[in-house]
Write a protein that holds these residues in place. Sequence first.
Motif, PDB file in Angstrom:
ATOM      1  N   GLU A  47      -2.244   2.829   2.127  1.00 17.74           N
ATOM      2  CA  GLU A  47      -1.473   3.187   3.318  1.00 17.74           C
ATOM      3  C   GLU A  47      -0.814   4.557   3.198  1.00 17.74           C
ATOM      4  OE1 GLU A  47       1.243   0.032   3.828  1.00 17.74           O
ATOM      5  OE2 GLU A  47      -0.281  -1.461   4.399  1.00 17.74           O
ATOM      6  N   ASP A  48      -0.529   4.993   1.981  1.00 15.60           N
ATOM      7  CA  ASP A  48       0.114   6.290   1.782  1.00 15.60           C
ATOM      8  C   ASP A  48      -0.889   7.423   1.656  1.00 15.60           C
ATOM      9  OD1 ASP A  48       2.582   5.004   1.787  1.00 15.60           O
ATOM     10  OD2 ASP A  48       2.478   4.603  -0.371  1.00 15.60           O
ATOM     11  N   GLY A  49      -2.178   7.113   1.776  1.00 11.50           N
ATOM     12  CA  GLY A  49      -3.195   8.148   1.676  1.00 11.50           C
ATOM     13  C   GLY A  49      -3.615   8.472   0.270  1.00 11.50           C
ATOM     14  N   LEU A  50      -3.165   7.700  -0.723  1.00 11.54           N
ATOM     15  CA  LEU A  50      -3.525   7.947  -2.110  1.00 11.54           C
ATOM     16  C   LEU A  50      -4.765   7.148  -2.469  1.00 11.54           C
ATOM     17  CD1 LEU A  50       0.033   7.745  -3.725  1.00 11.54           C
ATOM     18  CD2 LEU A  50      -1.227   9.797  -3.036  1.00 11.54           C
ATOM     19  N   LEU A  51      -5.681   7.777  -3.195  1.00 12.05           N
ATOM     20  CA  LEU A  51      -6.882   7.094  -3.622  1.00 12.05           C
ATOM     21  C   LEU A  51      -6.550   6.053  -4.685  1.00 12.05           C
ATOM     22  CD1 LEU A  51      -9.441  10.037  -3.868  1.00 12.05           C
ATOM     23  CD2 LEU A  51      -9.251   8.319  -2.078  1.00 12.05           C
ATOM     24  N   ILE A  52      -7.161   4.891  -4.577  1.00 10.47           N
ATOM     25  CA  ILE A  52      -6.907   3.807  -5.521  1.00 10.47           C
ATOM     26  C   ILE A  52      -8.190   3.486  -6.263  1.00 10.47           C
ATOM     27  CG2 ILE A  52      -5.010   2.826  -4.202  1.00 10.47           C
ATOM     28  CD1 ILE A  52      -6.911   0.826  -3.021  1.00 10.47           C
ATOM     29  N   SER A  53      -8.050   2.967  -7.463  1.00 16.03           N
ATOM     30  CA  SER A  53      -9.210   2.663  -8.284  1.00 16.03           C
ATOM     31  C   SER A  53      -9.908   1.422  -7.762  1.00 16.03           C
ATOM     32  CB  SER A  53      -8.782   2.447  -9.735  1.00 16.03           C
ATOM     33  OG  SER A  53      -7.964   1.292  -9.834  1.00 16.03           O
ATOM     34  N   MET A  54     -11.174   1.262  -8.163  1.00 15.50           N
ATOM     35  CA  MET A  54     -11.929   0.093  -7.747  1.00 15.50           C
ATOM     36  C   MET A  54     -11.312  -1.184  -8.288  1.00 15.50           C
ATOM     37  SD  MET A  54     -14.366   0.652  -5.668  1.00 15.50           S
ATOM     38  CE  MET A  54     -15.179  -0.931  -5.868  1.00 15.50           C
ATOM     39  N   ARG A  55     -10.735  -1.116  -9.491  1.00 10.41           N
ATOM     40  CA  ARG A  55     -10.109  -2.311 -10.064  1.00 10.41           C
ATOM     41  C   ARG A  55      -8.922  -2.754  -9.216  1.00 10.41           C
ATOM     42  NH1 ARG A  55      -7.907  -3.009 -16.318  1.00 10.41           N
ATOM     43  NH2 ARG A  55      -7.125  -5.159 -16.058  1.00 10.41           N
ATOM     44  N   GLU A  56      -8.076  -1.793  -8.839  1.00  9.43           N
ATOM     45  CA  GLU A  56      -6.930  -2.142  -7.996  1.00  9.43           C
ATOM     46  C   GLU A  56      -7.386  -2.606  -6.624  1.00  9.43           C
ATOM     47  OE1 GLU A  56      -2.740  -0.154  -6.358  1.00  9.43           O
ATOM     48  OE2 GLU A  56      -4.109   0.993  -7.642  1.00  9.43           O
ATOM     49  N   LEU A  57      -8.437  -1.970  -6.117  1.00 12.90           N
ATOM     50  CA  LEU A  57      -8.966  -2.376  -4.824  1.00 12.90           C
ATOM     51  C   LEU A  57      -9.502  -3.799  -4.884  1.00 12.90           C
ATOM     52  CD1 LEU A  57      -9.688  -1.512  -1.919  1.00 12.90           C
ATOM     53  CD2 LEU A  57     -11.874  -0.696  -2.804  1.00 12.90           C
ATOM     54  N   GLU A  58     -10.171  -4.147  -5.979  1.00 12.32           N
ATOM     55  CA  GLU A  58     -10.689  -5.503  -6.141  1.00 12.32           C
ATOM     56  C   GLU A  58      -9.554  -6.515  -6.233  1.00 12.32           C
ATOM     57  OE1 GLU A  58     -13.660  -8.005  -9.159  1.00 12.32           O
ATOM     58  OE2 GLU A  58     -13.314  -5.858  -9.418  1.00 12.32           O
ATOM     59  N   GLU A  59      -8.476  -6.172  -6.926  1.00 14.92           N
ATOM     60  CA  GLU A  59      -7.331  -7.071  -7.030  1.00 14.92           C
ATOM     61  C   GLU A  59      -6.694  -7.290  -5.664  1.00 14.92           C
ATOM     62  OE1 GLU A  59      -4.823  -5.223  -9.877  1.00 14.92           O
ATOM     63  OE2 GLU A  59      -6.007  -5.863 -11.623  1.00 14.92           O
ATOM     64  N   ARG A  60      -6.590  -6.244  -4.869  1.00 10.83           N
ATOM     65  CA  ARG A  60      -6.017  -6.396  -3.527  1.00 10.83           C
ATOM     66  C   ARG A  60      -6.899  -7.262  -2.645  1.00 10.83           C
ATOM     67  NH1 ARG A  60      -3.570  -0.468  -1.695  1.00 10.83           N
ATOM     68  NH2 ARG A  60      -2.245  -0.130  -3.531  1.00 10.83           N
ATOM     69  N   ARG A  61      -8.199  -7.068  -2.739  1.00 12.92           N
ATOM     70  CA  ARG A  61      -9.102  -7.873  -1.930  1.00 12.92           C
ATOM     71  C   ARG A  61      -9.065  -9.341  -2.350  1.00 12.92           C
ATOM     72  NH1 ARG A  61     -14.301  -3.687  -1.753  1.00 12.92           N
ATOM     73  NH2 ARG A  61     -13.473  -2.329  -0.079  1.00 12.92           N
ATOM     74  N   LEU A  62      -8.915  -9.599  -3.668  1.00 14.85           N
ATOM     75  CA  LEU A  62      -8.804 -10.969  -4.140  1.00 14.85           C
ATOM     76  C   LEU A  62      -7.531 -11.611  -3.615  1.00 14.85           C
ATOM     77  CD1 LEU A  62      -9.789 -13.310  -5.856  1.00 14.85           C
ATOM     78  CD2 LEU A  62      -8.681 -12.248  -7.837  1.00 14.85           C
ATOM     79  N   ALA A  63      -6.426 -10.873  -3.647  1.00 18.59           N
ATOM     80  CA  ALA A  63      -5.171 -11.397  -3.116  1.00 18.59           C
ATOM     81  C   ALA A  63      -5.287 -11.663  -1.619  1.00 18.59           C
ATOM     82  CB  ALA A  63      -4.034 -10.412  -3.399  1.00 18.59           C
ATOM     83  N   ASP A  64      -5.971 -10.790  -0.903  1.00 18.21           N
ATOM     84  CA  ASP A  64      -6.165 -11.005   0.536  1.00 18.21           C
ATOM     85  C   ASP A  64      -7.032 -12.238   0.790  1.00 18.21           C
ATOM     86  OD1 ASP A  64      -4.666  -8.776   1.078  1.00 18.21           O
ATOM     87  OD2 ASP A  64      -6.389  -7.432   1.324  1.00 18.21           O
ATOM     88  N   ALA A  65      -8.055 -12.444  -0.059  1.00 11.82           N
ATOM     89  CA  ALA A  65      -8.927 -13.607   0.111  1.00 11.82           C
ATOM     90  C   ALA A  65      -8.158 -14.897  -0.114  1.00 11.82           C
ATOM     91  CB  ALA A  65     -10.118 -13.518  -0.848  1.00 11.82           C
TER      92      ALA A  65
END
Length: 353
Positions: free
Chosen positions: A122-140
């Motif tokens: 949301e702040d426009g900062l690039l995030i790593s794939m690992r963090e992105l995967e953790e966020r998607r898991l939490a959303d799931a």
Amino acid sequence: MPSLIRGEPKPLTLEELIASFSTLKIEPAPPEIENTPPPPCPIANLPDELLVPILQDVAVADVGDFARLSLVCKHFAFLVATEQRPWKRVCLGSEFGFTSMPRHWQKSIEWEDLEIQEEADEDGLLISMRELEERRLADAVSFTLSLHDPDVYPSWKHMFRNRPRIRFNGCYISTVNYVRSGQASTNQSTWGGAPVLIVTYYRYLRFFRDGTVISLLTTASPVDVVHHLTPELLLLHREAPHSHLPSAVMHQAYKGRWRQSSALDHPDNTDPQDQESDIYVETEGVGTKYMYRMDLTLRSAGKGTKNNKIVWRGFHSYNKLTDDWAEFQLKNDKPFFFSRVKSYGIGEPAKEL
């Protein structure tokens, strides 16, 4: 006679029958010899507070074995049908549940990892794939919890049975039979004209939790194929100069990736079951310049089994050099049906929540 028929008790519904088991206990086996003490049955003395965690461990190991526990005794049938904790653990777990269903591309078609930095937060900062995967898991997990609703999925058992999901402990097989005319012999007359040939071939799809898939089109029957649909054998035949028997059929297999649809793919459809029913598969094509795309939909065949059928919505070929799409005509292709393969186990090692 009519009065006797009217006086007969009405048969219990399934819910009423299961409810009648609530006061029953586990009965030990009868004595092997009459008038002798029965053999010990320690599990009959366990309270449900200790018995349910044991059943939950069975469900995590194999949800099919957990469901078959209902055939052991009436008390087990009551727990399997009404106890929600094992079903909740299965739904939220990555072994058989919905957190292992990728809603985004997680791999490339060649099974390579995607870029380390893929998208911004949301702040426009690039995030790593690992963090992105953790966020998607939490959303799931959060989305799965929100679907446990009387208007959507009234129980965890109902959700597991009816919510669209891919199965990993087997493969999906499409058997295609069609008839075509053969060439008449010039040396002898053929009764009835030209001969008729019945052609049979098979399409195989095996899905993996990391978003990869193996696709295979061959005339070899399932008994000669399903046990060889593994990434190790695909890579072996990809890198070896010669085919290796008995798994030589894997020389024709394609790498690919898959994902399940979500609300982002169907923004105008508010039904969660319809939003998650579609499956998108992209695989290698003939040569490096082509890619195949399969658009599929999860369905159910039969009364007692769910998510055991995949039907076609479209099949396309993409030319990477010319950026052109071509559509295959699905004149003879048939739906895929799920077939469990015991050697697969639960599919692959589960990811940790």
